[in-house]
Design an enzyme around this catalytic site. Structure first.
Site, PDB file in Angstrom:
ATOM      1  N   ASP A   1       0.868  -1.175   0.000  1.00  0.00           N
ATOM      2  CA  ASP A   1       0.000   0.000   0.000  1.00  0.00           C
ATOM      3  C   ASP A   1       0.906   1.227   0.000  1.00  0.00           C
ATOM      4  OD1 ASP A   1      -1.741   2.086   0.474  1.00  0.00           O
ATOM      5  OD2 ASP A   1      -2.655   1.213   2.256  1.00  0.00           O
TER       6      ASP A   1
ATOM      7  N   SER B   1      -0.160  12.671 -13.729  1.00  0.00           N
ATOM      8  CA  SER B   1      -1.166  13.586 -13.205  1.00  0.00           C
ATOM      9  C   SER B   1      -2.499  13.288 -13.904  1.00  0.00           C
ATOM     10  CB  SER B   1      -0.708  15.034 -13.410  1.00  0.00           C
ATOM     11  OG  SER B   1      -1.663  15.945 -12.917  1.00  0.00           O
ATOM     12  N   SER B   2      -3.221  14.312 -14.323  1.00  0.00           N
ATOM     13  CA  SER B   2      -4.515  14.126 -14.982  1.00  0.00           C
ATOM     14  C   SER B   2      -4.967  15.446 -15.578  1.00  0.00           C
ATOM     15  CB  SER B   2      -5.560  13.643 -13.969  1.00  0.00           C
ATOM     16  OG  SER B   2      -6.868  13.715 -14.515  1.00  0.00           O
TER      17      SER B   2
ATOM     18  N   TYR C   1      -9.368  15.282  -5.819  1.00  0.00           N
ATOM     19  CA  TYR C   1      -8.656  14.616  -6.907  1.00  0.00           C
ATOM     20  C   TYR C   1      -7.982  15.634  -7.822  1.00  0.00           C
ATOM     21  CZ  TYR C   1      -7.821  11.685 -11.024  1.00  0.00           C
ATOM     22  OH  TYR C   1      -7.241  11.029 -12.081  1.00  0.00           O
TER      23      TYR C   1
ATOM     24  N   LYS D   1      -3.877  16.415  -8.290  1.00  0.00           N
ATOM     25  CA  LYS D   1      -3.274  16.219  -9.601  1.00  0.00           C
ATOM     26  C   LYS D   1      -2.602  17.505 -10.085  1.00  0.00           C
ATOM     27  CE  LYS D   1      -4.190  11.881 -10.334  1.00  0.00           C
ATOM     28  NZ  LYS D   1      -3.081  10.903 -10.304  1.00  0.00           N
TER      29      LYS D   1
END
Length: 252
Positions: free
Chosen positions: A64, A138-139, A152, A156
């Site tokens: 984890d 990232s996003s 979120y 990112k």
């Protein structure tokens, strides 16, 4: 073109599914030795067996990444096993999307801090490498406000800032770049689940992309592997968006 990855040693977090799996396989196919981790032991064992069976030098570990001690120990063990580290790809995300406080902690600990901790643990090895490279996944949700606004998207966006800072601080020693994927479709992934369980929302999301489709993991992995490669020796501090023109902001 030879990406000069033969014999290089790479660490990849979240390496059993989707983009992470494609990165592990892509690096290994280019001749790199790859240590990867993911949470589920059965998935780790399956990917390790498949890739070793294809002749690749890979080592998988179940852990984890929110466990700081376990993560740091994995980096150290991987460096000892392979004799160093040349590349770090931080790919794991908690995918904790929503406005409530229950989404902020996992997004901080997993998306952001696992990246920071992995880099911190690997940095002496990356500096010794001479071709050290960091790539954070990232996003596009960090680039613009979309349905994933909140924890979120914020984390990112923080990853892009973090890698830009690393690039400046480590210039001439280690390169650091970020890759922001657009919507990426693969079996068992978020968009596959939405396709099955919320087709109306999936259709809306799909309709936003002018290409008429979502990315494959391999298409995103190409950007990651290219930036990780010594061929990209003067590319650092870059934020590469791989989204099929989904986002419309102009990067100046």
């Amino acid at each position: 073109m030879d990406l000069q990855l033969t014999g290089r040693i790479a660490l990849v977090t979240g390496g059993t599914k989707g983009i992470g799996r494609a990165v592990v396989e892509g690096l290994a196919t280019e001749g790199a030795k790859v240590a990867f981790c993911a949470r589920t032991e059965a998935d780790v064992a399956k990917v390790e067996e498949e890739l070793r069976g294809a002749g690749h030098d890979v080592t998988g570990t179940a852990l984890d990444v929110a466990d700081a001690d376990a993560l740091t120990a994995w980096v150290a063990a991987s460096a000892q096993h392979y004799g160093g580290i040349d590349i770090v790809v931080a790919n794991v995300s908690a995918l904790s999307i929503g406005p409530g406080p229950e989404h902020w902690k996992p997004s901080f600990e997993v998306d952001l801090m696992h990246t920071v901790r992995t880099v911190d643990a690997a940095l002496p090895h990356l500096e010794a490498s001479g071709v050290g490279s960091i790539v954070a996944v990232s996003s596009v949700s960090g680039r613009e406000v979309d349905f994933a606004a909140g924890a979120y998207g914020v984390m990112k966006a923080a990853l892009v800032h973090y890698t830009s800072g690393l690039a400046f601080q480590l210039a001439g020693k280690v390169r650091a770049n970020a890759v922001s994927p657009g919507n990426t479709y693969f079996e068992g992934g978020v968009w596959h689940s939405l396709d099955q369980n919320d087709p109306e929302f999936f259709a809306q999301a799909l309709g936003l992309n002018p290409t008429g489709r979502m990315a494959t993991p391999e298409e995103i992995a190409y950007g990651v592997i290219m930036l990780a490669s010594p061929r990209a020796s003067f590319i650092t501090g870059t934020h590469l968006v791989v989204d099929g023109a989904l986002t419309r902001g102009v990067q100046l």
